[in-house]
Write a protein that holds these residues in place. Structure first.
Motif, PDB file in Angstrom:
ATOM      1  N   VAL A 102      -2.461   2.043   8.844  1.00  0.00           N
ATOM      2  CA  VAL A 102      -0.924   2.532   8.296  1.00  0.00           C
ATOM      3  C   VAL A 102       0.005   1.530   8.328  1.00  0.00           C
ATOM      4  CG1 VAL A 102       0.471   4.160   8.265  1.00  0.00           C
ATOM      5  CG2 VAL A 102      -1.871   4.954   8.130  1.00  0.00           C
ATOM      6  N   ALA A 106       2.332  -0.474   5.766  1.00  0.00           N
ATOM      7  CA  ALA A 106       3.742  -0.522   5.909  1.00  0.00           C
ATOM      8  C   ALA A 106       4.499  -1.548   6.161  1.00  0.00           C
ATOM      9  CB  ALA A 106       4.105   0.668   7.005  1.00  0.00           C
ATOM     10  N   ALA A 109       4.491  -3.295   2.646  1.00  0.00           N
ATOM     11  CA  ALA A 109       5.133  -2.882   1.730  1.00  0.00           C
ATOM     12  C   ALA A 109       6.940  -3.154   1.984  1.00  0.00           C
ATOM     13  CB  ALA A 109       5.168  -1.135   1.838  1.00  0.00           C
ATOM     14  N   ARG A 115       7.028   0.038  -2.363  1.00  0.00           N
ATOM     15  CA  ARG A 115       6.379   1.184  -1.980  1.00  0.00           C
ATOM     16  C   ARG A 115       4.732   1.300  -2.143  1.00  0.00           C
ATOM     17  NH1 ARG A 115       9.818   4.606   0.251  1.00  0.00           N
ATOM     18  NH2 ARG A 115       8.106   6.262   0.876  1.00  0.00           N
ATOM     19  N   ARG A 117       1.637   3.870  -2.284  1.00  0.00           N
ATOM     20  CA  ARG A 117       1.271   5.300  -1.901  1.00  0.00           C
ATOM     21  C   ARG A 117      -0.042   5.328  -1.073  1.00  0.00           C
ATOM     22  NH1 ARG A 117      -0.693   8.193  -5.866  1.00  0.00           N
ATOM     23  NH2 ARG A 117      -0.793   6.219  -7.284  1.00  0.00           N
ATOM     24  N   ILE A 118      -0.193   6.252  -0.155  1.00  0.00           N
ATOM     25  CA  ILE A 118      -1.351   6.473   0.757  1.00  0.00           C
ATOM     26  C   ILE A 118      -2.470   7.448   0.429  1.00  0.00           C
ATOM     27  CG2 ILE A 118      -2.315   6.100   3.115  1.00  0.00           C
ATOM     28  CD1 ILE A 118      -0.667   3.708   2.400  1.00  0.00           C
ATOM     29  N   VAL A 144       1.873   8.624   8.023  1.00  0.00           N
ATOM     30  CA  VAL A 144       2.101   7.894   6.954  1.00  0.00           C
ATOM     31  C   VAL A 144       3.468   8.430   6.361  1.00  0.00           C
ATOM     32  CG1 VAL A 144       1.359   7.659   4.393  1.00  0.00           C
ATOM     33  CG2 VAL A 144      -0.279   7.744   6.168  1.00  0.00           C
ATOM     34  N   LEU A 150       5.933   3.716   2.752  1.00  0.00           N
ATOM     35  CA  LEU A 150       4.814   4.468   2.325  1.00  0.00           C
ATOM     36  C   LEU A 150       5.086   5.877   2.030  1.00  0.00           C
ATOM     37  CD1 LEU A 150       2.279   3.488   5.263  1.00  0.00           C
ATOM     38  CD2 LEU A 150       2.902   2.353   3.214  1.00  0.00           C
TER      39      LEU A 150
END
Lengths: 341, 341
Positions: A102, A106, A109, A115, A117-118, A144, A150
């Motif tokens: 994560v 991040a 991004a 961005r 999406r997780i 997240v 994220l």
């Protein structure tokens, strides 16, 4: 060699099934690694595509596909920089099963001003990547949601074959835990070709990732998922030697068919010669026991081989021959061949 | 990733061995499929190279290599036309074990206005292609000698590992039969990396085809042919998940390491982690049992994997990272990657 009529029928049938079940179809392009086939899947109604590597994503985004799910944990500075650049060019979702991943996503991004999406990867019995404890999944969803760059998007899993009921129970327990913590998982993504036609355990699922169904292969026949006339890919080869009455040798080996057995006997099936056994592959040669064949192939004969595992065969060829109605149309590139990075 | 110091030392050591034994070194380029390495082999003293496919030959002749042995029976109109064109551009030898293949090669030579030297492939126990009866080999030599466009050049064999004494006896019986029929086999070509350092059964041999020795691999370590510090190729990967204390997952699977086991346990060896077992490969992931490891790799750790079978790994990558003295020099293309046709 790809029979485009068969492949097209396979794509159409599966899209209809997803439409009827109210599930988003997000085909995995790892099987064909082809822009033309990915665009055809979108044209037929796919919600987007699944890729397994950043390189596959780069090829597909380069072709204008805008909705991508990358179902691999991504780490490493160079690869993360490419991932950020990709996220800046499309609607990108990816997966994670750890704080470390994560943090990495991040960072990529943010660096790209994008961005991501997780989806949290859940191990619902498959024994691959993924978290299995609902509490751990809720904790990671919280992590997240707090990460700049994220968005928490939901859950992703790949159940072992024949376990989708158990997988659904695990997903439902996790969904309940997420909701109790005020997280709504918008996407519940499952996958796998072997069980794609089963209705079992689809209740919590919002999208399905299948790859192999475009071509099918000997493995899916052995599982009862496809029939021989639904198999679109064969490898063309020539018998180049008949050193003994029982042994035939073709000019296709492990660099064409791969060594994947997937639990099967032999390295592929000869179309029209079901009793022939490809018992050994050298790099450019296949050794075939023809002792059980009613008619035995002779030197110079062309044969077609149904591979055990179509996804790894695609990845060995720069181009595929495409036939329609028994006629050769021409060749299509395997655009993302070799993009395992 | 290729350690060029190690590869260079492997090439140099083998060339010296061939020079001392008075045997021509004709390295098989299927392992590296690289122009740069083929030229290095020539520079060090190789008499020429061995290729397994017309496509490999085209790449190497395009780079200026002029002495080529193609060790596959070639059939099929399109491929034979390419073979003829190749013969017009270099000193080409190829193999045959049947009248059908001799006719095909003669036709391609005549159509291109070229000559092809023919080595008759002998099965001396390997159970691949090849004739085994001396009388049949003499008959085919006579047929070759009478064919316009072809020259009878000698014999070619690939003995099974550990059988070179038996192979030599078979070759000697055939050589005697040929001489009795007034045919002098100028070239007696044998091959195989596993037994390359053995003196046994070299008496009738005039040239040796070895491929894997440039990089070596886990298979050759298991056979006692190479040591770990003579292995030049590793696959770089990253640990991307640690779902349980015993399971680690890397971002390299069957599209990087291949499913070749070659009788070994596990799909490669982790350098520095000899107790880790790569027990399963998915296409982009390797699943590793780390339960027996003293120190267990963590998420984000880089690992290097010694592949089971280096020749099929080369063929999956467009480029290789090249290091010397521990420093990254850059990348080299795998020029003939995918040229299995």
């Amino acid at each position: 060699m790809i029979d485009a009529d068969i492949a097209d029928a396979n794509l159409t049938r599966w899209q209809r099934r997803c439409d009827e079940a109210g599930i988003a179809n997000r085909p995995h392009i790892k099987t064909h690694r082809s822009i033309a086939w990915a665009l055809r899947q979108i044209e037929l109604g796919a919600a987007g595509i699944t890729v397994q590597t950043v390189g596959e994503g780069e090829v597909m985004v380069g072709a204008g596909i805008s909705d991508i799910l990358l179902t691999s944990n991504t780490l490493g500075a160079a690869k993360l920089a490419r991932l950020g650049a990709l996220a800046a060019r499309c609607d990108l979702a990816s997966v994670s099963d750890s704080v470390a991943v994560v943090d990495a996503l991040a960072g990529s991004a943010r660096a790209a001003g994008a961005r991501i999406r997780i989806l949290i990867e859940c191990d619902t019995g498959g024994g691959r990547c993924g978290l299995s404890e609902p509490d751990a999944i809720v904790d990671l969803a919280r992590y997240v949601a707090a990460a700049e760059g994220l968005t928490f998007g939901g859950l992703m899993t790949y159940p072992a074959a024949g376990t989708r009921r158990k997988s659904a129970q695990a997903l439902e327990a996790t969904i309940a835990a997420l909701r109790a913590a005020s997280f709504e998982p918008a996407v519940i993504s499952t996958g796998g070709s072997p069980d794609m036609w089963s209705d079992e355990g689809l209740e919590p699922v919002t999208e399905y990732r299948a790859g192999t169904y475009i071509y099918n292969d000997r493995s899916l026949i052995s599982r009862g998922t496809a029939s021989l006339d639904q198999c679109a890919m064969t490898v063309l080869a020539t018998v180049v030697s008949r050193p003994t009455p029982d042994r035939a040798i073709i000019d296709a080996g492990s660099k064409a068919l791969t060594s994947d057995l997937l639990g099967l006997q032999g390295y592929g099936m000869l179309i029209g010669l079901p009793d022939a056994v490809i018992y050994q592959l050298n790099e450019e040669h296949g050794l075939i026991d023809v002792s059980k064949c009613e008619t035995r192939p002779e030197v110079g004969d062309r044969v077609r081989i149904l591979p055990n595992h179509t996804c790894v065969v695609s990845n060995l060829f720069d181009r595929m021959l495409v036939v329609r109605g028994g006629k050769l149309l021409g060749t299509l590139p395997v655009d993302a061949r070799g993009r395992s990075n």
